[in-house]
Design a protein around this motif. Structure first.
Motif, mmCIF file in Angstrom:
data_model
loop_
_atom_site.group_PDB
_atom_site.id
_atom_site.type_symbol
_atom_site.label_atom_id
_atom_site.label_comp_id
_atom_site.label_asym_id
_atom_site.label_seq_id
_atom_site.Cartn_x
_atom_site.Cartn_y
_atom_site.Cartn_z
ATOM 1 N N LEU A 67 41.279 20.575 37.883
ATOM 2 C CA LEU A 67 42.134 21.971 38.295
ATOM 3 C C LEU A 67 41.688 22.377 39.623
ATOM 4 N N ASP A 68 42.825 22.338 40.663
ATOM 5 C CA ASP A 68 42.602 22.781 42.003
ATOM 6 C C ASP A 68 42.643 24.284 42.121
ATOM 7 N N CYS A 69 41.600 24.953 42.194
ATOM 8 C CA CYS A 69 41.462 26.341 42.005
ATOM 9 C C CYS A 69 41.896 26.796 43.247
ATOM 10 N N ALA A 70 41.941 26.290 44.604
ATOM 11 C CA ALA A 70 42.258 26.846 45.653
ATOM 12 C C ALA A 70 43.730 26.721 46.015
ATOM 13 N N SER A 71 44.646 26.263 44.965
ATOM 14 C CA SER A 71 46.049 26.048 44.924
ATOM 15 C C SER A 71 46.750 26.914 43.946
ATOM 16 N N ILE A 72 45.977 27.175 43.019
ATOM 17 C CA ILE A 72 46.653 28.026 41.945
ATOM 18 C C ILE A 72 46.898 29.331 42.124
ATOM 19 N N GLN A 73 48.163 29.682 41.717
ATOM 20 C CA GLN A 73 48.502 31.275 41.714
ATOM 21 C C GLN A 73 47.835 32.074 40.417
ATOM 22 N N ALA A 74 47.460 33.036 40.741
ATOM 23 C CA ALA A 74 46.963 34.009 39.386
ATOM 24 C C ALA A 74 47.851 34.192 38.443
ATOM 25 N N GLU A 75 48.804 34.498 38.544
ATOM 26 C CA GLU A 75 50.011 34.722 37.501
ATOM 27 C C GLU A 75 50.152 33.524 36.721
ATOM 28 N N ARG A 76 50.067 32.237 37.459
ATOM 29 C CA ARG A 76 50.234 30.867 36.635
ATOM 30 C C ARG A 76 48.938 30.303 36.011
ATOM 31 N N GLN A 114 39.411 34.934 37.392
ATOM 32 C CA GLN A 114 38.185 34.614 37.192
ATOM 33 C C GLN A 114 37.779 35.123 35.722
ATOM 34 N N PRO A 115 37.872 36.286 35.491
ATOM 35 C CA PRO A 115 37.871 36.850 33.804
ATOM 36 C C PRO A 115 38.383 35.924 32.936
ATOM 37 N N LYS A 116 39.549 35.482 33.038
ATOM 38 C CA LYS A 116 40.210 34.616 32.123
ATOM 39 C C LYS A 116 39.511 33.290 31.726
ATOM 40 N N LEU A 117 38.943 32.795 33.055
ATOM 41 C CA LEU A 117 38.247 31.468 33.036
ATOM 42 C C LEU A 117 36.843 31.678 32.442
ATOM 43 N N LEU A 118 36.235 32.982 32.743
ATOM 44 C CA LEU A 118 34.974 33.169 32.138
ATOM 45 C C LEU A 118 35.105 33.151 30.522
ATOM 46 N N ARG A 119 35.972 33.708 30.003
ATOM 47 C CA ARG A 119 36.300 34.169 28.686
ATOM 48 C C ARG A 119 36.484 32.497 28.030
ATOM 49 N N PHE A 120 37.121 31.696 28.724
ATOM 50 C CA PHE A 120 37.380 30.502 28.148
ATOM 51 C C PHE A 120 36.069 29.748 28.035
ATOM 52 N N LEU A 121 35.045 29.830 29.188
ATOM 53 C CA LEU A 121 33.978 28.965 29.370
ATOM 54 C C LEU A 121 32.925 29.465 28.188
ATOM 55 N N GLN A 122 33.018 30.670 27.854
ATOM 56 C CA GLN A 122 32.318 31.253 26.672
ATOM 57 C C GLN A 122 32.646 31.050 25.139
ATOM 58 N N SER A 123 34.252 30.799 25.224
ATOM 59 C CA SER A 123 34.521 30.397 23.747
ATOM 60 C C SER A 123 35.141 28.951 23.762
ATOM 61 N N ARG A 150 34.075 37.341 46.399
ATOM 62 C CA ARG A 150 34.838 36.488 46.007
ATOM 63 C C ARG A 150 34.767 35.471 44.893
ATOM 64 N N LEU A 151 33.496 35.701 44.461
ATOM 65 C CA LEU A 151 33.073 34.901 42.858
ATOM 66 C C LEU A 151 32.373 35.945 42.290
ATOM 67 N N ARG A 152 32.803 36.179 41.003
ATOM 68 C CA ARG A 152 32.044 36.679 40.214
ATOM 69 C C ARG A 152 30.663 36.186 39.735
ATOM 70 N N ASP A 153 29.750 37.228 39.801
ATOM 71 C CA ASP A 153 28.474 36.736 39.624
ATOM 72 C C ASP A 153 28.303 35.826 37.943
ATOM 73 N N GLU A 154 28.723 36.458 37.143
ATOM 74 C CA GLU A 154 28.686 35.914 35.775
ATOM 75 C C GLU A 154 29.426 34.587 35.722
ATOM 76 N N LEU A 155 30.292 34.543 36.365
ATOM 77 C CA LEU A 155 31.108 33.148 36.560
ATOM 78 C C LEU A 155 30.201 32.113 37.253
#
Length: 352
Positions: A97-106, A151-160, A194-199
């Motif tokens: 997953l190329d995080c630098a090129s992905i759009q937040a809405e997608r 980032q919050p969406k990724l964090l929730r996924f990593l937790q569950s 730029r990066l959430r500390d929880e992540l």
């Protein structure tokens, strides 16, 4: 499935969706399925790289998240591939997953997939990268570049480790390992917001820093030799070795692009010349000019008597000049956040 007659716009969308899915399937492969000559090589002649490889071996035996850092071109993705290949998930997919090129809405659509009709342009059901990585490894490249809204969406996924495709009310679990990488120092990204500390804490269970070629000069010639041989096989050339004088020139280079730059140089040589030995005259002219200017002297001697602030200022100015004044590009080469570079430049006095 499309039913005739088909509108031109729907046909184009369907073709684009199929091409995108094919691209993701191509990237969702194990390292062993990738073309060997295109990959960098982990050479461990130096003590520094031996320590890195030992850490890779230990990380491969667990399922713990790994955060890989290092300058651009040092082989962070290769490090992730090696961890995957040495671990119990080696037979599973390796998905990027190329995080630098992905759009937040997608982001949710890319990671979790979607059902047909979930949004405009969703003409077919499509699995997300998390589903494609099930049983294997999900590699989050340039994690510090991930949009803040995602980032919050990724964090929730990593937790569950639960996947809910866009347009679905149901979710399903996935079994995968997560490895992340960043050119920007993660602590700088956290400090800059730029990066959430929880992540960051979720991902940095095991940390590995890939050193630059400047930090491991003992590896340059054996690495160049292996890359030369791989490129020679690809171009059907006879190269097998590097002449001692050519090796001296190679070792004298700063290699700001690291392994990626060295790979490109070796490939160019095999395209333009033939072996069996790489001779000094086959190297690019700018490499000889740099060596002539240095006269093979220790460059650290030229810095004697300067303060650390003066040395830092000279390095920053030289890097900015190489990138025609572009702060983001200079920051990437120096492995700092652009905001850090702006802050240092603003602190300079007019005399600087």
């Amino acid at each position: 499935m499309l039913t005739a007659p088909v509108a031109d716009s729907l046909l184009v969308e369907a073709i684009e969706a199929a091409c995108a899915a094919a691209t993701r399937r191509t990237r969702a492969t194990t390292p062993l399925n990738r073309p060997e000559p295109a990959r960098p090589v982990l050479v461990r002649e130096s003590q520094l790289m031996r320590q890195v490889c030992d850490r890779i071996d230990l990380a491969a035996q667990t399922d713990a998240p790994v955060l890989i850092t290092g300058e651009s071109g040092t082989g962070k993705e290769l490090c992730a591939q090696t961890i995957h290949a040495l671990g119990p998930r080696a037979s599973g997919p390796f998905v990027v997953l190329d995080c630098a090129s992905i759009q937040a809405e997608r982001f949710e659509s890319e990671l979790f997939g979607h059902f047909r009709g979930a949004f405009s342009g969703a003409v077919t059901d499509r699995p997300g990268l998390a589903t494609l990585a099930d049983g294997g490894t999900l590699f989050l490249d340039e994690i510090c570049e991930l949009p803040a809204a995602a980032q919050p969406k990724l964090l929730r996924f990593l937790q569950s480790l639960q996947v809910q495709p866009v347009g679905s009310i149901d979710s399903h679990p996935v079994d995968l390992r997560v490895i992340a990488a960043s050119t920007i120092p993660p602590l700088e990204a956290v400090a800059d917001g730029r990066l959430r500390d929880e992540l960051f804490y979720r991902l940095q269970v095991v940390s590995i820093r890939m050193p630059s070629l400047r930090e491991r000069p003992e590896d340059i010639v054996p690495l160049a030799t292996e890359l030369l041989r791989r490129a020679a096989r690809l171009e059907n050339r006879a190269f097998r070795s590097i002449a001692p004088r050519a090796a001296t020139v190679l070792q004298a280079q700063p290699w700001p692009g690291n392994v990626r730059q060295l790979t490109s140089v070796m490939r160019a040589i095999t395209v333009l010349h033939d072996g069996p030995e790489l001779k000094p005259e086959m190297l690019p002219d700018d490499m000889h000019n740099l060596v002539a200017g240095n006269n093979f002297k220790d460059p650290s001697k030229a810095l004697a008597g300067m303060t650390l602030a003066e040395i830092e200022r000279r390095v920053i100015k030289a890097t900015l000049e190489r990138h025609h004044g572009s702060v983001p590009k200079a920051a990437r080469e120096l492995s700092v956040a652009p905001s850090t570079l702006y802050r240092k430049i603003d602190s300079w006095t007019p005399e600087d």
